[in-house]
Design a protein around this motif. Sequence first.
Motif, PDB file in Angstrom:
ATOM      1  N   ALA A   7      36.025  45.171  41.309  1.00  0.00           N
ATOM      2  CA  ALA A   7      35.665  43.966  41.576  1.00  0.00           C
ATOM      3  C   ALA A   7      34.744  44.578  42.825  1.00  0.00           C
ATOM      4  CB  ALA A   7      35.832  42.849  41.529  1.00  0.00           C
TER       5      ALA A   7
ATOM      6  N   TYR B   7      33.837  38.179  43.954  1.00  0.00           N
ATOM      7  CA  TYR B   7      33.902  39.217  43.559  1.00  0.00           C
ATOM      8  C   TYR B   7      32.549  39.653  42.185  1.00  0.00           C
ATOM      9  CZ  TYR B   7      38.287  39.910  45.888  1.00  0.00           C
ATOM     10  OH  TYR B   7      39.235  39.764  46.401  1.00  0.00           O
TER      11      TYR B   7
ATOM     12  N   HIS C  65      31.721  42.302  39.405  1.00  0.00           N
ATOM     13  CA  HIS C  65      32.336  43.257  38.436  1.00  0.00           C
ATOM     14  C   HIS C  65      31.622  44.086  38.284  1.00  0.00           C
ATOM     15  CE1 HIS C  65      34.368  45.352  35.002  1.00  0.00           C
ATOM     16  NE2 HIS C  65      35.574  44.419  35.278  1.00  0.00           N
TER      17      HIS C  65
ATOM     18  N   THR D  54      34.588  35.543  40.142  1.00  0.00           N
ATOM     19  CA  THR D  54      34.897  36.724  39.377  1.00  0.00           C
ATOM     20  C   THR D  54      33.591  36.533  39.229  1.00  0.00           C
ATOM     21  OG1 THR D  54      36.611  37.568  39.707  1.00  0.00           O
ATOM     22  CG2 THR D  54      34.948  38.872  38.194  1.00  0.00           C
TER      23      THR D  54
ATOM     24  N   TYR E  74      30.435  38.412  36.256  1.00  0.00           N
ATOM     25  CA  TYR E  74      30.530  38.900  34.944  1.00  0.00           C
ATOM     26  C   TYR E  74      29.254  39.498  34.260  1.00  0.00           C
ATOM     27  CZ  TYR E  74      36.209  39.840  35.314  1.00  0.00           C
ATOM     28  OH  TYR E  74      37.488  39.084  35.870  1.00  0.00           O
TER      29      TYR E  74
END
Length: 370
Positions: free
Chosen positions: A4, A16, A18, A78, A80
């Motif tokens: 990431a 972050y 990914h 994070t 995704y």
Amino acid sequence: MKGALRIGRIAGIDIYLHWTFGLLIAGIFAFYLLHGVGVQAALAGVLLVLVVFGCVVLHELGHALMARRFGVPTRDITLYPIGGVARLQRIPEEPIQEFWIAVAGPAVNLVIATVLALVLWVVGGSFDPNALVQPRLHFLTSLMWINLLLVGFNMLPAFPMDGGRVLRALLALRMNYVRATQIAASIGQGMAVLFGLFGLISFNPILLFIALFVYVGAQQEAQQAMFRSLTQGIPVRQAMMTRFQVLHPDDTLGRAVEALLAGAEHDFPVVENGQVVGVLTRKALLHALAREGQSGRVRDAMRATCRPIEDTAMLEEAFLRMQESGCEALPVVHNGQLVGLLTLENVGELMMIASALRQAAVLRAQVPPL
């Protein structure tokens, strides 16, 4: 974070992205082009996705900031392709706290949708859901409906969605945490089966993906709850190995091989001048042997990031540290002195023993006294 890219920091929380997120952007762009729309429309679709994920960041910040109010820090957020994940350092102790943390995210999307609806009403915009297929012409309308869809999807009573956590929190107000998790997980897996069946009947691959996502998420949540129950309140010293061999950074890999073959240990703490400087795992040893042979040095193969943990720390904290650092073993110290080694195998054995003792206690309670 592995795989990431750190893209920013908001309210003291690292954000972050990914690497698979790039595949989503490319896929969206290709999807629009393959359906015969122009490059401008495809770029509008990509822009819509990016703005939606901006809303997802706000959603996760809603969880994180509500958790902060209850004294629960957030490690990071994070993004995704399937959404965002805010990693809390721990699960709140009180069910009502988990309830408010879980609903905070969807509440943010509901506020965003409400603000967009007011803007559309003022400017006389369209509220037609079909605007979703023409984001370039009805950008704000598409964004409003997507936020409402995010609210509905996230509030489904199934892990790992927020609705599953809301359901568990409400159940945990009346029963123990593990039982509440098991019931919520079972409901989630039941929904996953229904999604899967409907996806097969309608030949809808998206529903099949959601079904798999929900089923696995519910299973993992149940396992984590059981782990928490079995390890809660147990210090590291009760699970650590106290018989182990120590290596020096300047030892050869051949010396490490001898230690590996001489006993049942797979991982070795590395000590220099009385201080723990790392851990040599069997996996790292084998990779180093294939690369350098037995003449290589331990210091070049050891994991220096496997920092020691105090023997008074709780097992749950140690397990979280192992997950974060990717370490299969942690040196255990007492007042700076090495006293043990904690491995995933030890943790698993302790859990099996704790589970067996719990079953024995239940059986004894069920047998009436003579």
